[in-house]
Design an enzyme around this catalytic site. Structure first.
Site, PDB file in Angstrom:
ATOM      1  N   GLU A 176       0.792  -1.228   0.000  1.00 37.69           N
ATOM      2  CA  GLU A 176       0.000   0.000   0.000  1.00 37.69           C
ATOM      3  C   GLU A 176       0.832   1.290   0.000  1.00 37.69           C
ATOM      4  OE1 GLU A 176      -2.859  -0.227   3.184  1.00 37.69           O
ATOM      5  OE2 GLU A 176      -3.831  -1.996   2.358  1.00 37.69           O
ATOM      6  N   GLU A 356      -5.315  -8.952   1.105  1.00 38.78           N
ATOM      7  CA  GLU A 356      -5.888  -8.660   2.426  1.00 38.78           C
ATOM      8  C   GLU A 356      -7.375  -8.444   2.258  1.00 38.78           C
ATOM      9  OE1 GLU A 356      -4.295  -5.352   4.715  1.00 38.78           O
ATOM     10  OE2 GLU A 356      -2.252  -5.963   4.230  1.00 38.78           O
TER      11      GLU A 356
HETATM   12  C1  FCB Z   1      -4.368  -2.381   5.656  1.00 38.15           C
HETATM   13  C2  FCB Z   1      -2.980  -2.708   6.150  1.00 38.15           C
HETATM   14  C3  FCB Z   1      -2.939  -3.767   7.223  1.00 38.15           C
HETATM   15  C4  FCB Z   1      -4.084  -3.637   8.194  1.00 38.15           C
HETATM   16  C5  FCB Z   1      -5.396  -3.480   7.478  1.00 38.15           C
HETATM   17  C6  FCB Z   1      -6.597  -3.378   8.389  1.00 38.15           C
HETATM   18  O1  FCB Z   1      -4.379  -1.119   5.100  1.00 38.15           O
HETATM   19  O2  FCB Z   1      -2.176  -3.125   5.076  1.00 38.15           O
HETATM   20  O3  FCB Z   1      -1.684  -3.721   7.833  1.00 38.15           O
HETATM   21  O4  FCB Z   1      -3.838  -2.632   9.082  1.00 38.15           O
HETATM   22  O5  FCB Z   1      -5.356  -2.366   6.635  1.00 38.15           O
END
Ligand code: FCB
Length: 445
Positions: A176, A356
């Site tokens: 990110e 994620e």
């Molecule tokens: C993302 C991050 C991860 C976590 C989630 C909830 O942006 O990559 O580390 O904090 O959010």
């Protein structure tokens, strides 16, 4: 009846290709703790946590989940879920304390043990090199705003790959970059807590540049593991059909998504965003864009919710009637399908991965159990959304749930729980929640 109908129509693991990657994800600073053990030096997050008011509950990652000492137990928890992959990050300042000098063998030894433990359990290793925790010593020299940092990052990437590449399924350069650039350097709500848009856009450029430089160097070095980058992406809609809101939504999509995607897959920055940035446009040297667009093997997508853009009052997240998580994020699984389809259509990404996806809810431990039905439903619906994209021909080959266990949720501290496994922060005891049992059942069925 309803329950039964739901069960009958439920998706099964068998509906996905047999080589689909099923995983859970974490990151170093959020779980490891052992902040000064065996030669680890501070990262920008260690220092940011010391700023008064920076973290909601005044906490830090000094102990976190103490994963550094409890990794064996955590490896067993991962294996128990029945996943075939684990995504984690390396703490740069653990393996190279100042980010540019000597390697710390004791730090590398920890990851050696972790990787051996994963290999032994037959779980694929997916490494992220930079999940936001750059060595504080490098920040003192200018951090990501400084072009030289890209070269330090390449050396670090090569060293990790040299040691672990042959036992690793994938290497991701950055997690990110938008978050590091914008939240860290423009809004100042994440490490390193700076507030300048010009700086932020230079950082965004250097993150992308260092990604491209690292991918090229790794290929030249003959590293055969898959290489990629992970972006935080959400569909962005106008809050109303007024022309101003529609324009704003396009620009926000440019700043959040197209800036990174166009650079990586088209070798240029979007014209509308460059025009908007004006004097805040970063310094871009000849050849940079070609470097950034060096071909990669996969694009990782972190998806949690959708967003709305408005020139007037901020969007009321409760207005749709959809569920809202403890982060204040709307639950909107269709957004994931839409996003994956768009990436396929607009950028022809050859391999997409959900790196994620998950939700924070206020969990309650009752008689030793956490009955997190809402997290279970969230995961189920987003796995279905991933499948919907696949059915439409999108090449998505992985799904990683965020997160293995409750952990340090950055500026929210320990107040927000995303784990499939509950962590009691006073005893550090781990307890799999109902969602963990559900994922296990789904994967083993
Ligand atoms: C993302 C991050 C991860 C976590 C989630 C909830 O942006 O990559 O580390 O904090 O959010």
């Amino acid at each position: 009846m309803l329950m039964q109908a739901r069960q009958e129509s439920a998706l099964a693991r068998q509906d996905f290709p047999s080589d689909f990657i099923w995983g859970v994800a974490t990151s170093a600073y959020q779980i490891e703790g052992a902040h000064d053990k065996d030669g680890r030096a501070p990262s920008v997050w260690d220092e940011f946590c010391e700023q008064p008011g920076a973290i909601a509950d005044g906490s830090d990652g000094k102990i976190a989940c103490d994963h550094y000492h409890r990794y064996e137990e955590d490896l067993d928890l991962i294996a128990d879920l029945g996943v075939n992959a684990y995504r984690f990050s390396i703490s740069w300042s653990r393996v190279q304390p100042d980010g540019l000098g000597a390697w710390n063998e004791a730090g590398f030894a920890f990851y050696e043990r972790l990787i051996q433990g994963l290999n032994k359990r037959g779980i694929q290793v997916h490494i992220t090199l930079n999940h936001w925790d750059m060595p504080a010593a490098l920040q003192r020299q200018g951090g990501w705003a400084r072009r030289e940092t890209c070269e330090h990052f390449v050396r670090y990437a090569l060293e990790v790959a040299r040691r672990f590449g042959d036992r690793t399924s994938s290497l991701c350069t950055h997690n990110e970059p938008w978050v590091i650039a914008i939240l860290g350097h423009e809004l100042g709500v994440f490490a390193p807590g700076l507030k300048s848009r010009k700086l932020a856009m230079q950082v965004a450029h250097h993150l992308l540049l260092s990604h491209g430089m690292a991918v090229r160097a790794l290929r030249d070095a003959g590293i055969r593991t898959e290489l990629g980058i992970v972006l935080n992406l959400s569909p962005i809609y106008p809050a109303s059909d007024s022309p101003a809101d529609m324009q704003k939504a396009i620009l926000d999509d440019g700043l959040n998504a197209r800036w990174y995607l166009d650079a990586l897959f088209k070798g240029c920055y979007p014209e509308d965003v460059l025009a908007h940035l004006g004097a805040d446009t970063p310094v871009i040297e000849a050849g940079d864009m070609t470097t950034i667009a060096h071909p990669l093997d996969f694009l990782g997508v972190n998806y949690y919710t959708r967003n709305f853009s408005s020139t007037g009052n901020p969007w009321d997240v409760h207005s749709t009637g959809n569920e809202v998580t403890d982060m204040g994020w709307e639950v909107y699984p269709q957004g994931l399908t839409e996003l994956l389809c768009r990436l396929h259509k607009d950028y022809s990404v050859k391999r997409l991965r959900v790196t994620e996806n998950g939700a924070a809810f206020k969990d309650e431990m009752l008689n030793g159990e956490v009955n997190d039905e809402r997290r279970e439903a969230y995961l189920r619906e987003h796995i279905k959304a991933t499948h919907d994209a696949q059915v439409q021909g999108v090449p998505v080959d992985a799904y990683f749930a965020w997160s293995l266990m409750d952990n340090f949720e950055w500026a929210s501290g320990y107040e927000k729980r995303f784990g499939l496994v509950h962590v009691d922060y006073s005893t550090l005891k781990r307890t799999p929640k109902r969602s963990a049992r559900w994922y296990q059942h789904f994967l083993k069925a």
